[in-house]
Design an enzyme around this catalytic site. Structure first.
Site, mmCIF file in Angstrom:
data_model
loop_
_atom_site.group_PDB
_atom_site.id
_atom_site.type_symbol
_atom_site.label_atom_id
_atom_site.label_comp_id
_atom_site.label_asym_id
_atom_site.label_seq_id
_atom_site.Cartn_x
_atom_site.Cartn_y
_atom_site.Cartn_z
ATOM 1 N N ASP B 231 24.954 41.230 -2.444
ATOM 2 C CA ASP B 231 23.930 40.848 -3.032
ATOM 3 C C ASP B 231 23.029 42.088 -2.968
ATOM 4 O O ASP B 231 21.913 42.454 -3.572
ATOM 5 C CB ASP B 231 23.634 40.213 -3.121
ATOM 6 C CG ASP B 231 24.872 39.074 -3.315
ATOM 7 O OD1 ASP B 231 25.535 38.648 -3.832
ATOM 8 O OD2 ASP B 231 23.749 37.687 -2.263
ATOM 9 N N GLU B 232 23.219 43.239 -2.276
ATOM 10 C CA GLU B 232 22.320 44.048 -2.351
ATOM 11 C C GLU B 232 22.791 45.953 -3.176
ATOM 12 O O GLU B 232 22.004 46.272 -3.110
ATOM 13 C CB GLU B 232 21.933 44.603 -0.478
ATOM 14 C CG GLU B 232 21.273 43.327 -0.329
ATOM 15 C CD GLU B 232 19.951 43.270 -0.871
ATOM 16 O OE1 GLU B 232 19.254 44.714 -0.999
ATOM 17 O OE2 GLU B 232 19.604 42.046 -0.037
#
Lengths: 287, 287, 287, 287
Positions: B231-232
């Site tokens: 999710d980065e």
């Protein structure tokens, strides 16, 4: 480089091979400029090309007439409409307002916050309501009431004021008078109005009432250049807000005020930054 | 001009005077191309320059290796990261999905409507649910169930499938498995995921539940490139929808599905049109 | 409590003191119901009152005729228009479509995902394009081509089909035929259409082309009940999307497709959940 | 009916059969009120019920203590948290601000336009910047600079001012000081702050810088009640604006200012209209 001058070249012309290269080469080879931003757009259907080039030049004294003379042959070859603007020349702005002050107040606050590169030169109104606000912001206020009978002479007085103050842009911040064609002609694409509907829906008077009666689920506001035909000029910006049955007319009008402020202030900023081109009664926004 | 080839040149490098002119001149003088679109962007803070040039060439056989060789000295001089892509080369796409089929169905319908210039080569899933949909659209379906124990060998099988099909882009259309770092490394900036929150809020599992618990007034969805850190990765697109207390979890999830479809499909289209550049874990979208 | 029945009472009438209490007391004292939700709305200008009450009753066999008879005196006293609906009675829905399939496909997927409490009974089309999609979803497909000459008999055949299938709601999912007044009369407030503009702007044919020509900055879509006057029925839902000069007609139409799907599906869901009341050619949405 | 008093009854309690009827019957039978609006909401997951009833009473002297005494048994029976408010009692509001004045200016203009039913009693600031604006609007301005060393005594002075002015609501309109827990405790659910991010993303200092660094595609703002934990109180309103790579930090901050004004003013209006209920660190907005 404090001597550098930032210029903006705006062009529209028929689309043709070699255009971009011709423009870029002219700038770089003839004037050794530093291109800060080059943005372009095609209208494929009409075969048109639009360009905005922002550039800085090292030359301590950028010679505008010489630039114009040198660029003219290229412009002629490609059949360009073009203009050159300078970012460091703040434009003189006149604000026209009647009794609703929210747009005026918003523009004054944004100016105070540094959002506009402009000199707010005067506030003109057919009512006295805006005087305290104008004076608080230190802007000369001119009260010029209008009746159908006095309209021609009032417009003459307004035009004299505008000329005297070398006004570049007129903002109709909820000015509830229709300008005459001759007035409009004097400032082509230099009068911005805000209309409180999502144009072309609900032209004319009392658009919020009309929207309420029709039962739309979103209300809108539109900023546009003023042309001779009321509410028909090139649209610069629009926005909408959701309403529901809980919004009776007063809350609908309240929500509309926020829209009006947003679409008007965006249009003003884009215009002042020379980001708007008009053609075919439409706008291209280089934002 | 059926022999013309449309190419897209994508560049990022330190900002420097003369860049735009150098690039334009190279294209026009060396290759006599017709520039269809030139878009650029600066990151002022980092001093970086980004450009996307779309051009057509008259040459019946545009010689890509020759172009690369000729451009390389300029690229070196300006310390460019650059690539050239060709619009007429449809990319091979693999769709990964688990049991929620709304994103997959949406992508398949958009493809059918001609929105994507791509060859949807295969659907990979750890469940059987998507098989009928894939087969209805005539796309080979590969059922590859995953357990913690079998994950390494399943990923090996997936990678073999991808290689075999010369896959250019992997879309995780609600694929509920975390890919291993080595898998991600094999397709840098070529795996697009959709996360059902407005990142960086609510990373990790069950973001709708977390959003509901926190009492946010808008829910969001995010499409991004997959990197080693969950999710980065660089965000490509985000959108939000308003919710109210009337939205308990099920309706919140339903509204979220629409967001997921929108942000994923926009990301896919921009990627396929070569409109996305990444730098500093961010994206520039030339849209 | 498996014997409980969830009912929805919908009322509009002149606003008057004692209304809410009269309704609540009737339900609670006469029928010992559990009020799940009571939502109301006033149109202050017109002096009208609207209410939606959702309630469950413990009675194993809720007697609808008895309820109607008992409520009738109150309804008469307060001059109510009212109806009672039952949540557990799935409505029969007919989908009308022509050649653009995105709205149909979207509705079918949402139905599959459980978003609609309905029985999608049949797809009717004047083209063959939708057949595979309908059949993939297991819904009977009826091909009924229309010419100006055959329109009356085709409408007769359509009405026969609708009657036979006890259709409660007709969805015009981009059905490109104007229905005759007598057809519309047969299903008052039970035909939902999607128009691809922000009504009342751009009524009639080719609204995207008209929007493009006018140079609007947002495009819209509207779902509404069909009345005898084309594009003039009560608006159920509207939404807009931002466009720019980069959006030539094809991309404008593509963005519009997403809007159409959103506004149509929301209207359908609200209608099926008995959340829409109409009055004065407007809608109240109890959402 | 000039003697009528409009009251708002706000209730939260465990959901239970008979609740609505009990409340409505109490109001109608005991007090013969005219229910103007009754809105309710359930949190299904937590089994909670929320209600807001707005009513007018004919009684020339509505006896509040008698009402409270009479309602108390019902409240106890259903284990209600409840309060009664009166629309005609304007609340006293204190505005806290530091050096960014856009939120303060916006609230003052809205108040002038009649959007808030409130008495703006004083402006408190740790800087002198807001003085001219406050004085232009005729609102007493209190300059109370704060240092880490003087904070306790300054807060004591602020609390004395608030008590003296019988302040009902404190608005932190970009007040850049963290309030101590004891200060917050003195005004539970009566301090509204605006945070310039889409919470829970980017809590703490410099959220715009953090948003810019992360490369989000939308920026947000959040208004919330202040609790002891910074940026963690119940969210009242949020909104977002789209940004692109063209938005470097300054324009991102400029767009953010508009968001801050919108979310703060909506929260203030809802609070002043007694439309906000809090529970489980969330809000129910009866709007």
């Amino acid at each position: 480089m404090p001597s550098a001058k930032t210029a903006i070249l705006l062009i529209d012309c028929p689309d043709r091979k070699g255009l971009v290269a011709a423009i870029i080469n002219f700038l770089v080879e003839r004037y050794d400029v530093n291109i800060l931003n080059a943005d372009q757009h095609q209208d494929v259907e009409l075969g048109l090309f639009f360009m905005r080039v922002e550039f800085a030049t090292d030359a301590p004294n950028f010679d505008e007439p010489a630039f114009r003379a040198a660029f003219e042959p290229i412009a002629r070859e490609f059949r360009m409409n073009w203009r050159i603007e300078f970012a460091d020349a703040p434009q003189n702005v006149a604000l026209f307002v009647s009794q609703y002050l929210h747009c005026l107040a918003d523009l004054l606050l944004r100016h105070q916050a540094g959002e506009f590169r402009a000199n707010l030169a005067l506030v003109v109104s057919n009512h006295e309501d805006a005087r305290p606000l104008a004076e608080f912001h230190g802007i000369p206020f001119h009260y010029l009431p209008v009746t159908p009978a006095t309209k021609p002479e009032v417009e003459a007085a307004q035009l004299a004021l505008l000329a005297e103050n070398k006004i570049d842009l007129i903002i109709l911040a909820r000015y509830m008078q229709v300008l005459s064609p001759s007035f409009v002609d004097a400032y082509p694409r230099r009068i911005i109005n805000v209309h409180h509907s999502f144009l072309p829906a609900f032209t004319g008077a009392r658009p919020y009432h009309a929207a309420f009666a029709r039962g739309v689920k979103l209300i809108g506001a539109t900023s546009h250049y003023v042309t001779e035909v009321l509410d028909e000029g090139p649209i610069i910006e629009q926005d909408v807000a959701r309403i529901s049955q809980n919004d009776q007319l007063p809350s609908l009008i309240q929500k509309g005020r926020d829209l009006e402020r947003m679409v008007l202030s965006r249009a003003v900023q884009w215009h002042l930054d020379h980001r708007v081109l008009t053609y075919a009664n439409k706008t291209v926004i280089f934002a």
